[in-house]
Scaffold this motif. Structure first.
Motif, short mmCIF file in Angstrom:
data_model
loop_
_atom_site.label_atom_id
_atom_site.label_comp_id
_atom_site.label_asym_id
_atom_site.label_seq_id
_atom_site.Cartn_x
_atom_site.Cartn_y
_atom_site.Cartn_z
N ILE A 50 -69.05 66.16 -14.80
CA ILE A 50 -69.87 66.31 -16.00
C ILE A 50 -69.18 65.59 -17.15
O ILE A 50 -68.01 65.84 -17.44
CB ILE A 50 -70.05 67.82 -16.32
CG1 ILE A 50 -70.67 68.51 -15.10
CG2 ILE A 50 -70.89 68.01 -17.56
CD1 ILE A 50 -70.48 69.99 -15.08
N GLU A 86 -63.63 65.98 -19.26
CA GLU A 86 -64.69 65.82 -18.26
C GLU A 86 -64.62 67.01 -17.32
O GLU A 86 -63.53 67.43 -16.94
CB GLU A 86 -64.42 64.52 -17.48
CG GLU A 86 -65.48 64.16 -16.50
CD GLU A 86 -65.10 62.90 -15.74
OE1 GLU A 86 -65.47 62.82 -14.58
OE2 GLU A 86 -64.44 62.02 -16.33
N ILE A 87 -65.76 67.56 -16.98
CA ILE A 87 -65.76 68.67 -16.02
C ILE A 87 -65.91 68.05 -14.64
O ILE A 87 -66.98 67.57 -14.27
CB ILE A 87 -66.90 69.67 -16.32
CG1 ILE A 87 -66.73 70.23 -17.73
CG2 ILE A 87 -66.90 70.79 -15.29
CD1 ILE A 87 -67.86 71.11 -18.19
N ASN A 144 -75.13 75.77 -17.13
CA ASN A 144 -74.89 77.17 -16.79
C ASN A 144 -75.95 77.71 -15.83
O ASN A 144 -75.61 78.42 -14.88
CB ASN A 144 -74.87 78.03 -18.05
CG ASN A 144 -73.54 77.90 -18.78
OD1 ASN A 144 -72.52 77.56 -18.17
ND2 ASN A 144 -73.54 78.11 -20.09
N GLY A 202 -69.18 81.01 -17.89
CA GLY A 202 -70.17 80.09 -18.44
C GLY A 202 -69.61 79.21 -19.55
O GLY A 202 -68.61 79.52 -20.17
N ILE A 203 -70.31 78.08 -19.74
CA ILE A 203 -69.88 77.12 -20.76
C ILE A 203 -70.62 77.46 -22.06
O ILE A 203 -71.84 77.64 -22.06
CB ILE A 203 -70.24 75.69 -20.33
CG1 ILE A 203 -69.58 75.38 -18.97
CG2 ILE A 203 -69.79 74.68 -21.38
CD1 ILE A 203 -70.06 74.11 -18.35
N VAL A 204 -69.85 77.52 -23.14
CA VAL A 204 -70.46 77.80 -24.44
C VAL A 204 -70.80 76.48 -25.13
O VAL A 204 -71.89 76.28 -25.65
CB VAL A 204 -69.50 78.62 -25.33
CG1 VAL A 204 -70.11 78.90 -26.69
CG2 VAL A 204 -69.12 79.90 -24.63
N ASN A 205 -69.83 75.61 -25.11
CA ASN A 205 -69.98 74.36 -25.83
C ASN A 205 -69.19 73.30 -25.08
O ASN A 205 -68.10 73.57 -24.56
CB ASN A 205 -69.43 74.56 -27.25
CG ASN A 205 -69.59 73.32 -28.09
OD1 ASN A 205 -70.42 72.47 -27.78
ND2 ASN A 205 -68.81 73.21 -29.15
N TYR A 206 -69.78 72.11 -25.03
CA TYR A 206 -69.04 71.10 -24.28
C TYR A 206 -69.23 69.72 -24.89
O TYR A 206 -70.35 69.31 -25.15
CB TYR A 206 -69.52 71.09 -22.81
CG TYR A 206 -69.11 69.85 -22.08
CD1 TYR A 206 -67.75 69.59 -21.86
CD2 TYR A 206 -70.04 68.92 -21.65
CE1 TYR A 206 -67.35 68.45 -21.24
CE2 TYR A 206 -69.65 67.77 -21.01
CZ TYR A 206 -68.29 67.53 -20.81
OH TYR A 206 -67.89 66.39 -20.20
N ASN A 207 -68.17 69.04 -25.21
CA ASN A 207 -68.21 67.60 -25.47
C ASN A 207 -66.87 67.01 -25.06
O ASN A 207 -66.01 67.73 -24.52
CB ASN A 207 -68.56 67.30 -26.93
CG ASN A 207 -67.61 67.94 -27.90
OD1 ASN A 207 -66.41 67.79 -27.76
ND2 ASN A 207 -68.16 68.68 -28.87
N TYR A 219 -64.37 82.41 -14.86
CA TYR A 219 -64.96 82.14 -16.18
C TYR A 219 -66.41 82.63 -16.14
O TYR A 219 -66.94 82.95 -15.06
CB TYR A 219 -64.87 80.65 -16.50
CG TYR A 219 -65.95 79.83 -15.86
CD1 TYR A 219 -65.92 79.59 -14.50
CD2 TYR A 219 -67.02 79.34 -16.60
CE1 TYR A 219 -66.93 78.87 -13.89
CE2 TYR A 219 -68.03 78.63 -16.00
CZ TYR A 219 -67.98 78.40 -14.65
OH TYR A 219 -68.98 77.71 -14.05
N GLN A 272 -65.25 69.47 -11.66
CA GLN A 272 -65.64 70.36 -10.58
C GLN A 272 -66.15 71.64 -11.22
O GLN A 272 -65.50 72.17 -12.11
CB GLN A 272 -64.37 70.66 -9.76
CG GLN A 272 -64.60 71.15 -8.38
CD GLN A 272 -65.09 70.05 -7.47
OE1 GLN A 272 -66.25 70.05 -7.10
NE2 GLN A 272 -64.22 69.09 -7.16
N ILE A 273 -67.29 72.11 -10.79
CA ILE A 273 -67.74 73.37 -11.37
C ILE A 273 -68.52 74.17 -10.34
O ILE A 273 -69.38 73.63 -9.64
CB ILE A 273 -68.56 73.12 -12.68
CG1 ILE A 273 -68.98 74.44 -13.33
CG2 ILE A 273 -69.77 72.23 -12.44
CD1 ILE A 273 -69.41 74.28 -14.77
N THR A 274 -68.14 75.41 -10.17
CA THR A 274 -68.91 76.32 -9.32
C THR A 274 -69.10 77.62 -10.11
O THR A 274 -68.68 77.71 -11.26
CB THR A 274 -68.18 76.64 -8.00
OG1 THR A 274 -67.03 77.40 -8.31
CG2 THR A 274 -67.79 75.40 -7.23
#
Lengths: 402, 92
Positions: free
Chosen positions: A39, B70-71, A27, B44-49, B42, B73-75
């Motif tokens: 990711i 899987e992420i 983030n 922000g990411i709260v939780n990721y697995n 969006y 692409q992220i901007t």
């Protein structure tokens, strides 16, 4: 695709993140405008990400803030790739040679295409172009299009316009030909119009001279149809050039003996393809024996030109496919044989017919011989122009002379 | 007064067919079969697995479950998640 290519050229690293707050790390990275992608969580505490090299340098404070351990696992990108393969000297030498080859070979003209020629031979134009400096192997930069145009047009009197377009290594020559001045017929020589073959007069159109036949008359070869000698009350014999057209019905009766079993040349499934490369005007065969692979064969040739960035490079791949043919006996029934015979017999009289011949009717006649062969006769009736102009050699001795 | 304002804006937006995600800054979610989810707006990411991704948005958190997530692409504005997606949920 383009994005990946851009990332490859600018270089990126695969990084493994270890810690309890990897989401926070991501983030913060995004909030600070760092470019990360792919990711993936490998286990509960480890995440791998890809990050651009220039952004990786800004990661340290973020890692400290989110209490994450950062470790590079892989490096990617053009410079990394070149570094990895720096010991492969011949690869680089080959690459340089290839680029040089492409660069140099596109500086020259390798092919000349001529459009718009109608009656002049291509050979003489090619010769003039060569003298003007446009030939396979000429440097493109030395060609001055307007000079070429002027010098070729001066030499080739039959051309009214010419322009050389250079596309890649190809010179496209567009020409337009002068319409030749019509030949003026000489009117002073006295002439007769005589029959070239036997026939029955169908119609005539005389524009000069006096007509000696009428519709329905039978004429023989050599007979005068339109005479160049005009007799009138005032002037007894006036010599002129007879002109006009005489149409007659003519008959042809070609015949031959035919057997109901004929030889037909048929293509078999056996095929062989041979390749050759034309590089800068030189043919290089990619096969060893110069003999054709079969005794009897049909060939089919096609060629493909190598284009780089839509520009011809002067390299052409030709391939010739040889299909083996075999003589095969084929039995025909009566109707088929008659059709076959008709074609053959028509072919026979083709050379005797004048260009203007028009088929009025045809009939086949046949009788069967004891040995199974057929005597077949084709009777064709044509309407054709039979008059031809012949000079009256000695007007006074002409048949119409007094 | 403060309660009436969003209702009025909502009415106007509906009346003149404005895109809601722009006016209210709502998440716009595009799915390609069960292979990819693309989320705009969006926060922000709260939780990721690899089985679950939780994202914060302006209005309501989004939970994506599946396998091998899987992420890709992220901007700052959008995120693309790929993998075998089972569900997209809106849950507090």
């Amino acid at each position: 695709m383009i994005l990946n290519l851009f990332r490859f050229f600018s270089g990126y690293v695969s990084v493994s993140l270890t810690g309890n707050f990897t989401e926070r790390f991501i983030n913060i990275c995004i909030a600070r405008g760092l470019v990360i992608w792919n990711i993936r969580k490998t286990d509960e505490h480890t995440t791998t990400i890809n990050i651009a090299v220039r952004d990786f340098l800004k990661v340290r404070p973020i890692a400290r803030k989110s209490k994450t351990k950062v470790k590079i696992t892989e490096k990617h990108g053009l410079f990394t790739y070149l570094k990895k393969h720096r010991k492969r000297k011949f690869f680089f030498i080959g690459l340089v040679f290839f680029m040089l080859f492409i660069f140099i070979s596109t500086r020259f003209i390798w092919h000349i295409e001529i459009h718009g020629l109608t009656y002049t031979s291509e050979q003489s134009l090619t010769q003039s172009l060569k003298e003007a400096g446009v030939f396979p192997g000429a440097l493109k930069s030395r060609i001055d299009q307007s000079k070429v145009k002027n010098s070729v047009l001066l030499k080739q009197k039959d051309l009214s316009w010419l322009w050389v377009d250079i596309k890649g290594s190809k010179a496209i020559v567009n020409v337009s030909q002068r319409t030749p001045a019509p030949q003026i017929e000489e009117q002073s020589t006295p002439c007769d119009i005589i029959a070239t073959k036997d026939g029955v007069i169908f119609s005539y159109n005389a524009t000069g001279g006096s007509v000696k036949v009428k519709t329905g008359d039978s004429v023989v070869q050599g007979q005068t149809l339109i005479s160049g000698v005009i007799t009138s009350e005032m002037i007894p014999h006036r010599y002129t050039k007879a002109s006009g057209q005489v149409w007659a019905r003519t008959w042809y009766t070609p015949s031959d003996t035919f057997y109901p079993v004929i030889d037909v040349l048929k293509e078999t499934d056996e095929k062989k393809t041979r390749y050759s490369i034309n590089i800068f005007g030189f043919d290089i065969n990619l096969f060893f024996s110069s003999k054709p692979p079969y005794d009897t064969y049909n060939t089919q040739t096609s060629s493909k030109e190598l284009y780089i960035f839509k520009k011809p490079t002067g390299i052409i791949l030709n391939h010739t496919t040889y299909t083996k043919t075999e003589n095969k006996k084929q039995a025909l029934n009566e109707a088929e044989l008659l059709n076959y015979a008709k074609e053959q017999l028509l072919e026979k009289i083709k050379s005797e017919l004048s260009e203007s011949a028009e088929l009025l009717g045809q009939k086949t006649d046949f009788n069967k011989n004891p040995d199974g062969s057929y005597n077949i006769m084709l009777i064709c009736e044509y309407k054709e122009q039979i008059g031809i102009s012949v000079e009256i050699k000695n007007p006074l001795l002409s048949e119409n002379a007094p | 007064m403060s309660k009436k304002k969003p209702n009025f804006l909502r009415k106007v937006t509906t009346a003149i067919d404005l895109p809601k995600e722009l006016v209210f800054n709502l998440p716009r979610i595009v799915m390609i079969s069960n292979e990819e989810v693309y989320i705009e707006n969006y926060k922000g990411i709260v939780n990721y697995n690899d089985k679950e991704v939780r994202l914060n948005t302006n209005r309501i958190p989004v939970k994506i479950t599946g396998a091998g997530l899987e992420i890709t692409q992220i901007t700052a504005d959008d995120v693309t998640i790929s993998g075998r997606i089972c569900s997209v949920e809106f849950a507090n």
